[in-house]
Motif scaffolding. Structure first.
Motif, mmCIF file in Angstrom:
data_model
loop_
_atom_site.group_PDB
_atom_site.id
_atom_site.type_symbol
_atom_site.label_atom_id
_atom_site.label_comp_id
_atom_site.label_asym_id
_atom_site.label_seq_id
_atom_site.Cartn_x
_atom_site.Cartn_y
_atom_site.Cartn_z
ATOM 1 N N ALA A 177 2.661 5.832 -2.905
ATOM 2 C CA ALA A 177 4.462 6.909 -3.846
ATOM 3 C C ALA A 177 4.261 6.792 -5.043
ATOM 4 O O ALA A 177 4.647 7.204 -5.471
ATOM 5 N N ILE A 178 3.794 5.651 -6.227
ATOM 6 C CA ILE A 178 3.417 5.932 -7.200
ATOM 7 C C ILE A 178 2.389 6.728 -7.789
ATOM 8 O O ILE A 178 2.879 7.384 -8.731
ATOM 9 N N PHE A 179 1.422 6.510 -7.002
ATOM 10 C CA PHE A 179 0.493 8.162 -7.156
ATOM 11 C C PHE A 179 1.159 8.776 -6.961
ATOM 12 O O PHE A 179 0.462 9.607 -7.933
ATOM 13 N N HIS A 180 2.073 9.755 -5.944
ATOM 14 C CA HIS A 180 2.444 10.447 -5.941
ATOM 15 C C HIS A 180 3.306 10.974 -7.348
ATOM 16 O O HIS A 180 3.549 12.278 -7.223
ATOM 17 N N PHE A 181 4.180 10.058 -7.446
ATOM 18 C CA PHE A 181 5.239 9.838 -8.626
ATOM 19 C C PHE A 181 4.511 10.565 -9.719
ATOM 20 O O PHE A 181 4.018 11.280 -10.325
ATOM 21 N N SER A 182 3.036 9.680 -10.191
ATOM 22 C CA SER A 182 2.028 10.255 -11.154
ATOM 23 C C SER A 182 2.005 11.683 -11.254
ATOM 24 O O SER A 182 1.180 12.296 -12.012
ATOM 25 N N ALA A 183 1.256 12.097 -10.043
ATOM 26 C CA ALA A 183 0.653 13.100 -9.577
ATOM 27 C C ALA A 183 1.795 13.970 -10.555
ATOM 28 O O ALA A 183 1.374 15.186 -10.498
ATOM 29 N N LEU A 206 0.963 -1.079 -0.156
ATOM 30 C CA LEU A 206 -0.009 -0.255 -0.255
ATOM 31 C C LEU A 206 0.361 0.811 0.197
ATOM 32 O O LEU A 206 0.466 2.066 -0.560
ATOM 33 N N VAL A 207 2.084 1.643 1.273
ATOM 34 C CA VAL A 207 3.104 1.887 1.040
ATOM 35 C C VAL A 207 3.626 2.506 -0.375
ATOM 36 O O VAL A 207 3.597 3.681 -0.973
#
Length: 112
Positions: A14-20, A9-10
């Motif tokens: 982090a992947i979603f933060h990178f995509s943001a 989950l973490v």
């Protein structure tokens, strides 16, 4: 097993933060940048905090309160910033087809 689920989950957060961050760089105008950054960071924060709650069950209530705060404030602040940007006439991307706020103002006779 819970360590693995929490770590996944973490990592997903982090992947979603990178995509943001990638969306902030790649999108053509301020409105789409705001949308990309807000949606992805909201989900990224939620996933990271859910992973932390699995890693540290004693923190679950505090993390749930933080998730609630993020889910309530991120969309509202993004909406307020987009409305402010529109009101000072920051231009949209060239291929934007519909401007609902401008069209609604013209129908109401509110000006240009």
């Amino acid at each position: 097993m819970t360590d693995l689920i929490g770590s996944v989950l973490v990592l997903l957060g982090a992947i979603f933060h990178f995509s943001a961050g990638l969306g902030m760089l790649r999108m053509p105008d301020v409105y789409t940048r705001m949308q990309a950054g807000t949606k992805a960071s909201t989900l990224g924060n939620t996933l990271v905090l859910a992973g932390l709650a699995i890693h540290h069950p004693g923190w679950s209530l505090k993390l749930l309160i933080i998730v609630y705060f993020v889910l309530m404030t991120n969309p509202v602040s993004s909406h307020a910033l987009a409305r402010a940007a529109h009101s000072i006439r920051i231009p949209m991307a060239g291929d934007t087809g519909i401007d609902v706020l401008r069209d609604g103002r013209q129908e109401a006779g509110g000006g240009t």
